[in-house]
Design a protein around this motif. Structure first.
Motif, short mmCIF file in Angstrom:
data_model
loop_
_atom_site.label_atom_id
_atom_site.label_comp_id
_atom_site.label_asym_id
_atom_site.label_seq_id
_atom_site.Cartn_x
_atom_site.Cartn_y
_atom_site.Cartn_z
N GLN A 103 -0.92 -4.29 2.44
CA GLN A 103 -2.43 -4.08 2.89
C GLN A 103 -2.96 -4.72 4.01
N LEU A 163 0.66 -1.21 -0.12
CA LEU A 163 0.09 -0.12 -0.04
C LEU A 163 0.81 1.15 -0.02
N GLY A 172 -6.10 9.25 1.94
CA GLY A 172 -6.52 8.25 2.69
C GLY A 172 -5.40 7.88 3.59
N GLU A 184 -11.72 7.76 8.67
CA GLU A 184 -11.71 6.54 7.63
C GLU A 184 -10.67 6.66 6.84
N GLU A 242 -7.40 5.00 5.06
CA GLU A 242 -6.99 3.60 4.44
C GLU A 242 -5.78 2.98 5.12
N VAL A 243 -4.88 3.98 5.45
CA VAL A 243 -3.75 3.82 6.21
C VAL A 243 -3.56 4.94 7.26
N LYS A 299 -0.70 3.39 -2.98
CA LYS A 299 -1.40 2.56 -3.86
C LYS A 299 -1.02 2.77 -5.32
#
Lengths: 347, 187
Positions: free
Chosen positions: B33, B8, B84, B167, B169-170, B68
């Motif tokens: 991830q 990620l 994110g 929220e 992602e990482v 990503k």
């Protein structure tokens, strides 16, 4: 503060007083008009300085820019501005009532829009600065603007520019400009109250508390700063246009860009009332203006000393301002939740 | 340092210097991830510098950082956050003059935020979500308290709840338990 009948009655009383002022205090109309202008100054300074933590010393730039933009539009609609300023006093200039009011309306609109555009350009330059550098950077722009306008002969240079003469009697003129100042201050207050209740209000408060954190959370800090500056510029531009017409004559350093008087007053008034609050700037402006006028009347020669003393007392003894001090003393009355489970100093 | 591969977060040859001090030297790191990845090292070894470089505070001198698969080393901090990728700070960072609920609301994701949304209020479900998370970290009773009035440990918990509501992602946690009572850490 929730809207209770008591609060509504308070708003109603202020509005009524404002509307009836020309009848109640006909001899003080000019000073009352200036008071509403002072309230607007403090409210607009607080957007950046109080709510967002960016202490600008150059907001007066928009006041002066608005004044000049309006003058150029009002004169330029019917005369060549360069000729108008160069032959001032040499030829008879005559504005019909229709020309006067058309020019005034368009001038105010142009001032608001022009200053908004200026604020976006100006903001791109100074938003890279923080803390005292931002304050000095903005001050520099305001000072430079005054000096530059003094050299621009097309708009009268250091000699200034006369605004079109009001076509009716002096009493009517005084009432018109009083109500313009009153309405503009009220609209500014209502607009800011609405704006602060939205996400925008949360975001600029977050920037004030910790801009680095706000950026790390993905907040569009530049966008919020630009909008905050633009809102201040919009209303200050309009106020400059109205004030220029109320005075009738624009001179670059003392009237349009009075950095060491109005430019500093707007900061002092906000600090005095309590920055970062909606009513603090209003209260500060009222107290400051009354003290200023009283010292100018009864302590002539010592008026600056008295004002300086007021500023020193404010800064040294209660930096949080009148409302901030009251909120600390009676937090519940200001809707602030107090943790009663903790003892003093116990963390 | 660590492994190579499609992760990620992928750092390749990241170098960051401050004057004559080489804080990060040719760092290669792969964060996969769905895993909790730890970065361990003694004081002054450059862990926080690497965090700062990944999230955009310190533009790197050499190398590449991908999130990503997208190069992010030239993006600004808020742009990276909106993708994110978020972080907490070694020293607790909250909005100290705002109450806990407002701290949570301002931490909601800003990814899809347009100009019009600036002039809207937070929907009731956002407030509910904020209160749920405050309950999760044990701060529900203090939700309307000015956050600067919270104890250090409570501020750390608030910061954690703010990170959750955003929220990400990482989430990069920089020394998340530093200075916290062990009872609170285990509890």
């Amino acid at each position: 503060m929730s809207v209770t009948p008591k609060v509504l009655a308070g708003y109603g009383a202020i509005l009524l007083l404002g509307l009836l002022a020309p009848v109640l205090f006909p001899n003080f109309l000019f000073q009352l008009a200036v008071l509403w202008m002072m309230i607007l100054f403090a409210l607009t300074w607080d957007i950046m300085g109080g709510q967002m933590g960016y202490n600008s010393l150059g907001n007066i730039f928009f006041f002066g820019a608005g004044m000049y933009i309006s003058a150029i539009v009002q004169v330029g609609l019917y005369y060549n501005v360069g000729e108008y300023t160069s032959v001032y006093g040499g030829v008879q200039v005559d504005f019909t009532p229709h020309q006067y009011f058309t020019g005034l309306t368009l001038g105010i609109i142009a001032a608001a829009l022009g200053c908004t555009v200026f604020s976006v350009i100006f903001g791109r330059i100074v938003f890279g600065l923080r803390g005292p550098y931002f304050a000095i950077g903005t001050l520099g722009v305001a000072l430079a603007a005054g000096e530059l306008m003094g050299t621009w002969e097309w708009v009268g240079g250091g000699g200034g520019i006369a605004l079109p003469v009001y076509p009716y009697g002096p009493d009517q003129r005084a009432r018109l400009f009083y109500y313009m100042c009153f309405v503009l201050a009220v609209v500014t207050f209502v607009f800011l109250k609405w704006l602060y209740s939205k996400r925008f209000g949360h975001a600029i408060n977050a920037i004030r508390d910790d801009e680095e954190k706000a950026e790390a959370m993905g907040i569009h800090t530049l966008r919020y700063k630009t909008i905050a500056f633009a809102v201040a510029a919009f209303f200050l531009g309009m106020s400059g246009a109205i004030f220029g017409n109320m005075i009738g004559f624009i001179e670059p350093l003392e009237v349009a860009f009075p950095t060491i008087t109005f430019g500093i007053f707007m900061v002092v008034m906000t600090l005095l009332g309590g920055k970062g609050t909606l009513w603090g700037p209003v209260l500060g402006a009222v107290v400051f203006h009354v003290v200023k006028e009283a010292t100018w009347t009864y302590m002539l020669g010592w008026q600056w000393v008295a004002l300086g003393a007021l500023i020193i007392v404010n800064i040294v003894f209660f930096q949080q301002g009148i409302l901030g001090w009251a909120a600390e003393k009676w937090p519940e009355r200001f809707g602030i939740v107090v943790d009663k489970s903790r003892t003093a100093g116990g963390r | 340092m660590v492994t190579h591969g499609n992760g990620l977060i992928e750092c390749h040859g990241v170098t960051k210097t401050f004057g004559g001090v080489v804080a990060n030297n040719d760092i290669t790191l792969n964060v996969p991830q769905g895993r909790i990845t730890g970065l361990i090292g003694p004081n002054g070894s450059g862990k926080t510098t690497l965090f700062n470089s990944i999230v955009g505070y310190h533009p790197i001198d050499a190398g590449s950082i991908k999130f990503k698969g997208e190069e992010i080393s030239r993006l600004l901090v808020p742009q990276i956050a909106r993708l994110g990728l978020m972080r907490t700070f070694q020293q607790t960072r909250i909005y100290s003059k705002m109450n806990c609920v407002d701290n949570m609301l301002i931490s909601l994701p800003h990814r899809e935020e347009g100009y019009r949304s600036l002039l809207t209020k937070y929907p009731p479900e956002a407030v509910e979500r904020a209160e749920e998370l405050l309950e999760f970290v044990g701060l529900y009773q203090k939700r309307y308290l000015i956050s600067g009035e919270l104890s250090f440990g409570q501020q750390k918990l608030l910061e954690f709840a703010m990170a959750l509501i955003s929220e990400p992602e990482v989430l990069l946690l920089d020394e998340p338990t530093a200075g916290i009572n062990p009872t609170l850490i285990n509890g």
